[in-house]
Design a protein around this motif. Structure first.
Motif, PDB file in Angstrom:
ATOM      1  N   TYR A  52       0.815  -1.213   0.000  1.00  0.00           N
ATOM      2  CA  TYR A  52       0.000   0.000   0.000  1.00  0.00           C
ATOM      3  C   TYR A  52       0.852   1.268   0.000  1.00  0.00           C
ATOM      4  O   TYR A  52       0.354   2.356   0.283  1.00  0.00           O
ATOM      5  N   LEU A  53       2.131   1.143  -0.327  1.00  0.00           N
ATOM      6  CA  LEU A  53       3.025   2.297  -0.290  1.00  0.00           C
ATOM      7  C   LEU A  53       2.612   3.377  -1.286  1.00  0.00           C
ATOM      8  O   LEU A  53       2.547   4.556  -0.934  1.00  0.00           O
ATOM      9  N   LEU A  54       2.304   2.984  -2.509  1.00  0.00           N
ATOM     10  CA  LEU A  54       1.905   3.975  -3.511  1.00  0.00           C
ATOM     11  C   LEU A  54       0.602   4.666  -3.121  1.00  0.00           C
ATOM     12  O   LEU A  54       0.435   5.864  -3.342  1.00  0.00           O
ATOM     13  N   GLU A  55      -0.311   3.914  -2.531  1.00  0.00           N
ATOM     14  CA  GLU A  55      -1.576   4.508  -2.063  1.00  0.00           C
ATOM     15  C   GLU A  55      -1.307   5.558  -0.984  1.00  0.00           C
ATOM     16  O   GLU A  55      -1.861   6.659  -1.017  1.00  0.00           O
ATOM     17  N   THR A  56      -0.454   5.225  -0.039  1.00  0.00           N
ATOM     18  CA  THR A  56      -0.129   6.143   1.049  1.00  0.00           C
ATOM     19  C   THR A  56       0.549   7.401   0.523  1.00  0.00           C
ATOM     20  O   THR A  56       0.190   8.524   0.899  1.00  0.00           O
ATOM     21  N   VAL A  57       1.527   7.229  -0.354  1.00  0.00           N
ATOM     22  CA  VAL A  57       2.229   8.381  -0.922  1.00  0.00           C
ATOM     23  C   VAL A  57       1.274   9.226  -1.758  1.00  0.00           C
ATOM     24  O   VAL A  57       1.312  10.458  -1.717  1.00  0.00           O
ATOM     25  N   GLY A  58       0.379   8.576  -2.511  1.00  0.00           N
ATOM     26  CA  GLY A  58      -0.586   9.309  -3.325  1.00  0.00           C
ATOM     27  C   GLY A  58      -1.528  10.156  -2.489  1.00  0.00           C
ATOM     28  O   GLY A  58      -1.801  11.309  -2.823  1.00  0.00           O
ATOM     29  N   LEU A  59      -2.029   9.594  -1.400  1.00  0.00           N
ATOM     30  CA  LEU A  59      -2.926  10.361  -0.530  1.00  0.00           C
ATOM     31  C   LEU A  59      -2.184  11.497   0.171  1.00  0.00           C
ATOM     32  O   LEU A  59      -2.727  12.597   0.335  1.00  0.00           O
ATOM     33  N   LEU A  60      -0.942  11.249   0.569  1.00  0.00           N
ATOM     34  CA  LEU A  60      -0.142  12.307   1.180  1.00  0.00           C
ATOM     35  C   LEU A  60       0.096  13.446   0.189  1.00  0.00           C
ATOM     36  O   LEU A  60      -0.093  14.621   0.516  1.00  0.00           O
ATOM     37  N   MET A  61       0.477  13.089  -1.027  1.00  0.00           N
ATOM     38  CA  MET A  61       0.701  14.109  -2.051  1.00  0.00           C
ATOM     39  C   MET A  61      -0.602  14.840  -2.390  1.00  0.00           C
ATOM     40  O   MET A  61      -0.594  16.045  -2.608  1.00  0.00           O
ATOM     41  N   GLY A  62      -1.702  14.096  -2.439  1.00  0.00           N
ATOM     42  CA  GLY A  62      -2.992  14.733  -2.699  1.00  0.00           C
ATOM     43  C   GLY A  62      -3.333  15.777  -1.652  1.00  0.00           C
ATOM     44  O   GLY A  62      -3.784  16.882  -1.980  1.00  0.00           O
ATOM     45  N   GLY A  63      -3.120  15.447  -0.382  1.00  0.00           N
ATOM     46  CA  GLY A  63      -3.382  16.402   0.694  1.00  0.00           C
ATOM     47  C   GLY A  63      -2.484  17.620   0.623  1.00  0.00           C
ATOM     48  O   GLY A  63      -2.925  18.757   0.819  1.00  0.00           O
ATOM     49  N   LEU A  64      -1.200  17.404   0.331  1.00  0.00           N
ATOM     50  CA  LEU A  64      -0.265  18.533   0.242  1.00  0.00           C
ATOM     51  C   LEU A  64      -0.580  19.425  -0.954  1.00  0.00           C
ATOM     52  O   LEU A  64      -0.533  20.654  -0.845  1.00  0.00           O
ATOM     53  N   ILE A  65      -0.907  18.816  -2.084  1.00  0.00           N
ATOM     54  CA  ILE A  65      -1.257  19.612  -3.270  1.00  0.00           C
ATOM     55  C   ILE A  65      -2.546  20.379  -3.033  1.00  0.00           C
ATOM     56  O   ILE A  65      -2.672  21.543  -3.407  1.00  0.00           O
ATOM     57  N   TRP A  66      -3.532  19.721  -2.403  1.00  0.00           N
ATOM     58  CA  TRP A  66      -4.791  20.399  -2.064  1.00  0.00           C
ATOM     59  C   TRP A  66      -4.516  21.631  -1.203  1.00  0.00           C
ATOM     60  O   TRP A  66      -5.018  22.724  -1.481  1.00  0.00           O
ATOM     61  N   LEU A  87      -9.775  17.112   5.613  1.00  0.00           N
ATOM     62  CA  LEU A  87     -10.534  16.113   6.365  1.00  0.00           C
ATOM     63  C   LEU A  87     -11.033  15.000   5.448  1.00  0.00           C
ATOM     64  O   LEU A  87     -11.000  13.823   5.812  1.00  0.00           O
ATOM     65  N   ALA A  88     -11.447  15.338   4.239  1.00  0.00           N
ATOM     66  CA  ALA A  88     -11.904  14.328   3.276  1.00  0.00           C
ATOM     67  C   ALA A  88     -10.759  13.389   2.885  1.00  0.00           C
ATOM     68  O   ALA A  88     -10.951  12.169   2.806  1.00  0.00           O
ATOM     69  N   VAL A  89      -9.576  13.938   2.656  1.00  0.00           N
ATOM     70  CA  VAL A  89      -8.415  13.104   2.324  1.00  0.00           C
ATOM     71  C   VAL A  89      -8.092  12.176   3.496  1.00  0.00           C
ATOM     72  O   VAL A  89      -7.820  10.987   3.309  1.00  0.00           O
ATOM     73  N   TYR A  90      -8.142  12.699   4.710  1.00  0.00           N
ATOM     74  CA  TYR A  90      -7.870  11.890   5.900  1.00  0.00           C
ATOM     75  C   TYR A  90      -8.896  10.773   6.058  1.00  0.00           C
ATOM     76  O   TYR A  90      -8.537   9.618   6.305  1.00  0.00           O
ATOM     77  N   LEU A  91     -10.169  11.106   5.917  1.00  0.00           N
ATOM     78  CA  LEU A  91     -11.219  10.081   6.056  1.00  0.00           C
ATOM     79  C   LEU A  91     -11.113   9.029   4.956  1.00  0.00           C
ATOM     80  O   LEU A  91     -11.336   7.833   5.212  1.00  0.00           O
ATOM     81  N   LEU A  92     -10.768   9.429   3.741  1.00  0.00           N
ATOM     82  CA  LEU A  92     -10.555   8.476   2.662  1.00  0.00           C
ATOM     83  C   LEU A  92      -9.404   7.534   2.992  1.00  0.00           C
ATOM     84  O   LEU A  92      -9.508   6.312   2.813  1.00  0.00           O
ATOM     85  N   ARG A  97      -7.748   2.099   4.577  1.00  0.00           N
ATOM     86  CA  ARG A  97      -6.930   1.230   5.435  1.00  0.00           C
ATOM     87  C   ARG A  97      -7.801   0.274   6.246  1.00  0.00           C
ATOM     88  O   ARG A  97      -7.461  -0.897   6.408  1.00  0.00           O
ATOM     89  N   LEU A  98      -8.947   0.740   6.730  1.00  0.00           N
ATOM     90  CA  LEU A  98      -9.861  -0.146   7.466  1.00  0.00           C
ATOM     91  C   LEU A  98     -10.413  -1.246   6.563  1.00  0.00           C
ATOM     92  O   LEU A  98     -10.483  -2.411   6.958  1.00  0.00           O
ATOM     93  N   ILE A  99     -10.799  -0.889   5.343  1.00  0.00           N
ATOM     94  CA  ILE A  99     -11.316  -1.880   4.400  1.00  0.00           C
ATOM     95  C   ILE A  99     -10.242  -2.918   4.090  1.00  0.00           C
ATOM     96  O   ILE A  99     -10.509  -4.126   4.064  1.00  0.00           O
ATOM     97  N   GLN A 100      -9.014  -2.466   3.885  1.00  0.00           N
ATOM     98  CA  GLN A 100      -7.922  -3.390   3.590  1.00  0.00           C
ATOM     99  C   GLN A 100      -7.618  -4.294   4.785  1.00  0.00           C
ATOM    100  O   GLN A 100      -7.368  -5.483   4.615  1.00  0.00           O
ATOM    101  N   THR A 101      -7.649  -3.737   5.981  1.00  0.00           N
ATOM    102  CA  THR A 101      -7.369  -4.527   7.183  1.00  0.00           C
ATOM    103  C   THR A 101      -8.451  -5.567   7.415  1.00  0.00           C
ATOM    104  O   THR A 101      -8.145  -6.730   7.681  1.00  0.00           O
ATOM    105  N   VAL A 102      -9.700  -5.160   7.318  1.00  0.00           N
ATOM    106  CA  VAL A 102     -10.802  -6.104   7.528  1.00  0.00           C
ATOM    107  C   VAL A 102     -10.777  -7.188   6.453  1.00  0.00           C
ATOM    108  O   VAL A 102     -10.983  -8.366   6.741  1.00  0.00           O
ATOM    109  N   GLY A 103     -10.492  -6.810   5.214  1.00  0.00           N
ATOM    110  CA  GLY A 103     -10.410  -7.782   4.133  1.00  0.00           C
ATOM    111  C   GLY A 103      -9.299  -8.785   4.355  1.00  0.00           C
ATOM    112  O   GLY A 103      -9.469  -9.980   4.121  1.00  0.00           O
TER     113      GLY A 103
END
Length: 114
Positions: A52-66, A87-92, A97-103
């Motif tokens: 999930y590294l690319l997902e994490t980096v993508g969301l971090l970059m999305g928040g910073l760019i926003w 807040l939307a980026v954080y909740l996403l 991560r919760l969906i991935q963990t439960v899965g």
């Protein structure tokens, strides 16, 4: 400095909010990597792969760019649009991560043999 009442005060406060965690991450990871390399010398340091590294980096970059885009468009003023977007980026991020963990927990569930 942020409370001195001048227009630069808000910029100092925002800089502190971003620079503090970035400094802690860079110095914390840097010292950890140096210590690990020194302890394990001459063998290489192996960093485990995270699917999930690319997902994490993508969301971090999305928040910073926003934050960068909204702050520049609104003359460095903090408002509901900036906070709501972050807040939307954080909740996403938390939801994914919760969906991935439960899965992954459901895949590792042990079923009794017949």
């Amino acid at each position: 400095m942020a409370l001195n009442g001048k227009p630069e005060g808000i910029q100092v406060a925002i800089s502190g909010c971003y620079a503090g965690p970035i400094f802690n991450t860079v110095v914390g990871l840097g010292l950890s990597f140096v210590g690990s390399a020194w302890y394990g010398y001459p063998s290489a340091v192996v960093i485990p792969k995270d699917p999930y590294l690319l997902e994490t980096v993508g969301l971090l970059m999305g928040g910073l760019i926003w934050a960068l885009v909204i702050l520049l468009r609104r003359d460095m003023r903090l408002d509901v649009v900036l906070g709501g977007g972050l807040l939307a980026v954080y909740l996403l991020s938390i939801s994914l991560r919760l969906i991935q963990t439960v899965g992954s927990l459901q895949h590792h569930h042990i079923t009794p043999a017949p």
